[in-house]
Design a protein around this motif. Structure first.
Motif, PDB file in Angstrom:
ATOM      1  N   LEU A  25       0.857  -1.189   0.000  1.00 57.50           N
ATOM      2  CA  LEU A  25       0.000   0.000   0.000  1.00 57.50           C
ATOM      3  C   LEU A  25       0.890   1.235   0.000  1.00 57.50           C
ATOM      4  N   TRP A  26       0.561   2.174  -0.909  1.00 59.19           N
ATOM      5  CA  TRP A  26       1.274   3.456  -0.952  1.00 59.19           C
ATOM      6  C   TRP A  26       0.276   4.602  -0.835  1.00 59.19           C
ATOM      7  N   ARG A  27       0.725   5.682  -0.229  1.00 57.10           N
ATOM      8  CA  ARG A  27      -0.082   6.915  -0.153  1.00 57.10           C
ATOM      9  C   ARG A  27       0.800   8.056  -0.600  1.00 57.10           C
ATOM     10  N   GLY A  28       0.347   8.884  -1.534  1.00 58.62           N
ATOM     11  CA  GLY A  28       1.128  10.004  -2.017  1.00 58.62           C
ATOM     12  C   GLY A  28       0.286  10.933  -2.850  1.00 58.62           C
ATOM     13  N   ASN A  29       0.878  12.067  -3.217  1.00 53.31           N
ATOM     14  CA  ASN A  29       0.190  13.063  -4.026  1.00 53.31           C
ATOM     15  C   ASN A  29       0.406  12.774  -5.498  1.00 53.31           C
ATOM     16  N   ASP A  30      -0.644  13.011  -6.289  1.00 50.58           N
ATOM     17  CA  ASP A  30      -0.456  12.870  -7.736  1.00 50.58           C
ATOM     18  C   ASP A  30       0.093  14.174  -8.290  1.00 50.58           C
ATOM     19  N   ARG A  31       0.092  14.316  -9.608  1.00 51.55           N
ATOM     20  CA  ARG A  31       0.700  15.516 -10.222  1.00 51.55           C
ATOM     21  C   ARG A  31      -0.055  16.799  -9.869  1.00 51.55           C
ATOM     22  N   SER A  32      -1.350  16.665  -9.604  1.00 54.56           N
ATOM     23  CA  SER A  32      -2.140  17.854  -9.235  1.00 54.56           C
ATOM     24  C   SER A  32      -2.091  18.159  -7.745  1.00 54.56           C
ATOM     25  N   GLY A  33      -1.396  17.330  -6.972  1.00 53.60           N
ATOM     26  CA  GLY A  33      -1.273  17.563  -5.535  1.00 53.60           C
ATOM     27  C   GLY A  33      -2.353  16.906  -4.717  1.00 53.60           C
ATOM     28  N   ARG A  34      -3.206  16.112  -5.319  1.00 53.47           N
ATOM     29  CA  ARG A  34      -4.291  15.446  -4.596  1.00 53.47           C
ATOM     30  C   ARG A  34      -3.783  14.147  -4.002  1.00 53.47           C
ATOM     31  N   CYS A  35      -4.217  13.848  -2.775  1.00 50.00           N
ATOM     32  CA  CYS A  35      -3.766  12.641  -2.078  1.00 50.00           C
ATOM     33  C   CYS A  35      -4.434  11.411  -2.686  1.00 50.00           C
ATOM     34  N   GLN A  36      -3.601  10.345  -2.961  1.00 52.67           N
ATOM     35  CA  GLN A  36      -4.115   9.099  -3.506  1.00 52.67           C
ATOM     36  C   GLN A  36      -3.571   7.920  -2.701  1.00 52.67           C
ATOM     37  N   TYR A  37      -4.399   6.891  -2.563  1.00 52.16           N
ATOM     38  CA  TYR A  37      -4.005   5.629  -1.941  1.00 52.16           C
ATOM     39  C   TYR A  37      -3.870   4.570  -3.054  1.00 52.16           C
ATOM     40  N   THR A  38      -2.710   3.881  -3.127  1.00 48.27           N
ATOM     41  CA  THR A  38      -2.436   2.871  -4.170  1.00 48.27           C
ATOM     42  C   THR A  38      -1.903   1.603  -3.519  1.00 48.27           C
ATOM     43  N   PHE A  39      -2.433   0.461  -3.946  1.00 48.20           N
ATOM     44  CA  PHE A  39      -1.874  -0.803  -3.426  1.00 48.20           C
ATOM     45  C   PHE A  39      -1.781  -1.815  -4.565  1.00 48.20           C
ATOM     46  N   THR A  40      -0.863  -2.776  -4.459  1.00 45.63           N
ATOM     47  CA  THR A  40      -0.649  -3.843  -5.459  1.00 45.63           C
ATOM     48  C   THR A  40      -0.709  -5.180  -4.763  1.00 45.63           C
ATOM     49  N   VAL A  41      -1.191  -6.157  -5.481  1.00 41.16           N
ATOM     50  CA  VAL A  41      -1.267  -7.542  -4.988  1.00 41.16           C
ATOM     51  C   VAL A  41      -0.723  -8.463  -6.076  1.00 41.16           C
ATOM     52  N   ALA A  42       0.295  -9.211  -5.804  1.00 42.09           N
ATOM     53  CA  ALA A  42       0.894 -10.156  -6.776  1.00 42.09           C
ATOM     54  C   ALA A  42       0.009 -11.384  -6.917  1.00 42.09           C
ATOM     55  N   SER A  43      -0.171 -11.844  -8.172  1.00 37.97           N
ATOM     56  CA  SER A  43      -0.981 -13.024  -8.421  1.00 37.97           C
ATOM     57  C   SER A  43      -0.210 -14.261  -7.986  1.00 37.97           C
TER      58      SER A  43
END
Length: 466
Positions: A25-43
């Motif tokens: 799980l990652w949390r960070g700002n996108d190019r416009s400065g808005r906060c986003q939550y991103t996560f990856t799950v390996a198959s």
């Protein structure tokens, strides 16, 4: 908040328990400065994705959409609740500050009026002192024995020859007696009192108002404003000498105090206490034919309370009347509806939205409180301090606080016409909150800053009879 979000993510990944340890799980700002939550799950089974999409990807997208909606809802509720609480506290603090400011402003105006009155009294005393100092002392005339006139220093009297001359009728007596008789008649003419103009006993127009007479001062802060009255057409078991009083400061005004007469009122010991069935508002209540008529709190409802049975005999809404601060007198006090009594019956003084704040006058049926006839005047209700009726004529008082003010307006219900007046009127104690007329005694009853006072009225012939 973060803990709740983590639990949601774990629930989202629960079907793939063998891949939980490889989820990130990652949390960070996108190019416009808005906060986003991103996560990856390996198959756990596929080394590469043969094609995009599929039911599994669609399921993950659905779960992500639900997760985003949950996060937005939680953050929005938290911010909204915080804003609402802060706004409520600010409004409450503002209301308190405004209330305290109004109280202080009123106290400041009262102190300024008292200071002005004291300054005027001091200036009058100084002027009187200077006048007395500058006035010469009167000369003292020594008494002359035997009623003789004063003689000059030389001993001769220039009028002695006149005193000794006979009159034209041949009377040999001197003129001393006639001279003194003439002087006596002149002095007698000077001190003879001029008879006061005869009091007109009919239903006339207001000519003058006497100085206020104080009967009693209220005992507590609840009596700063109030009502006191006598029934001009009293009914059993109470007589016309019975005095009634209501202290009107408070949110639940219900107590009606009765006194056998004025003397008992001055002593402050009530002989009767009645608890009204519903609270009263304002200072517009009146007594008439054995009933107390008053306005129920926070409503336009009028109540007729029978004193003999101590029960409600009638109730009715006053059509379209403003109430609870919509159209009060200038001093406030929720005086939107002011009831009055005169030689012609029971009245209501009020205003409506249609009249745009102008005084509306209605005659009421004293039995069932129906409006029998109404008049709309051209004077603003919140522009006058108080009002009363005498012989079907409405009179308004210009100021409730000025020591020397006037009765400044009269409206005649017979001609449906009004005109300005300038009859002097005094507020002795600087805050007059109630004025009512007693037709049996030809007096005004008033409540002036804790004090119960009365005024004698002088009436004159109406213009048509003059």
């Amino acid at each position: 908040m973060f803990l709740l979000l983590s639990m949601c993510l774990l629930g989202l990944l629960a079907p793939r328990g063998d891949a939980q340890d490889r989820a990130a799980l990652w949390r960070g700002n996108d190019r416009s400065g808005r906060c986003q939550y991103t996560f990856t799950v390996a198959s756990p089974a596929e080394a590469s994705c043969p094609h995009a999409g599929g039911p599994e990807v669609e399921g993950i997208k659905t779960r992500l959409t639900l997760l985003e909606a949950l996060v937005s809802k939680l953050t929005g509720e938290e911010a909204g609740a915080s804003s609402a609480d802060a706004g409520g506290r600010l409004r409450e603090a503002l209301n308190r500050a405004v209330g305290e400011r109004n109280l202080l402003q009123g106290e400041k105006e009262r102190l300024q009026r008292e200071m002005g009155s004291l300054q005027r009294r001091l200036e009058e005393m100084l002027r009187e002192t200077e006048r007395l100092r500058s006035r010469p002392c009167p000369l003292q005339t020594p008494a002359v024995p035997d009623g003789g006139l004063m003689r000059p220093a030389g001993g001769s009297n220039p009028m002695s020859h006149l005193m000794a001359r006979p009159n034209r009728l041949g009377d040999g007596s001197n003129l001393r007696d006639s001279v003194w008789q003439q002087g006596f008649q002149e002095v007698k003419a000077e001190v003879t009192e001029v008879p006061a103009p005869e009091q007109y006993t009919g239903c006339g127009v207001l000519v003058s108002v006497s100085e206020p007479v104080t009967h009693r001062k209220a005992d507590s802060i609840a009596g700063k404003y109030g009502i006191w009255m006598q029934d001009s057409e009293a009914a059993a078991p109470y007589g016309s000498s019975m005095v009634w009083r209501i202290d009107t400061v408070g949110s639940d005004v219900r107590q009606l105090f009765g006194y056998e007469d004025m003397e008992q009122l001055s002593k402050g010991y009530p002989t009767k206490v009645v608890l009204l069935p519903e609270p009263l508002e304002g200072t517009g209540a009146v007594l008439y034919r054995g009933s107390l008529y008053y306005q129920r709190r926070r409503s336009r409802t009028l109540i007729r309370f029978d004193l003999a049975s101590e029960s409600v005999a009638a109730r009715r809404d006053l059509p379209h009347a403003g109430f609870h601060g919509q159209f009060p007198y200038a001093w406030g006090g929720y005086t939107d509806i002011d009831l009055a009594v005169d030689e012609r019956g029971l009245w209501a003084i009020y205003s409506t939205s249609k009249a745009k704040g102008a005084v509306v006058l209605s005659q009421l049926d004293p039995h069932d409180l129906r409006v029998t006839k109404s008049w709309e005047t051209n004077i603003r209700k919140n522009g006058v301090a108080n009002a009363f009726l005498v012989c079907g004529r409405l009179y308004t008082v210009a100021s409730y606080g000025a020591a020397n003010t006037t009765i400044n307006y009269m409206y005649d219900t017979e001609s449906s016409r009004g005109r300005p007046l300038a009859v002097p009127f005094k507020n002795k104690y600087g805050y007059n909150s109630m004025i009512d007329y007693n037709p049996a005694q030809k007096k005004l009853f008033a409540w002036d800053n804790f004090h119960m006072v009365s005024y004698d009225l002088r009436l004159g012939r109406p213009p048509a009879e003059a």
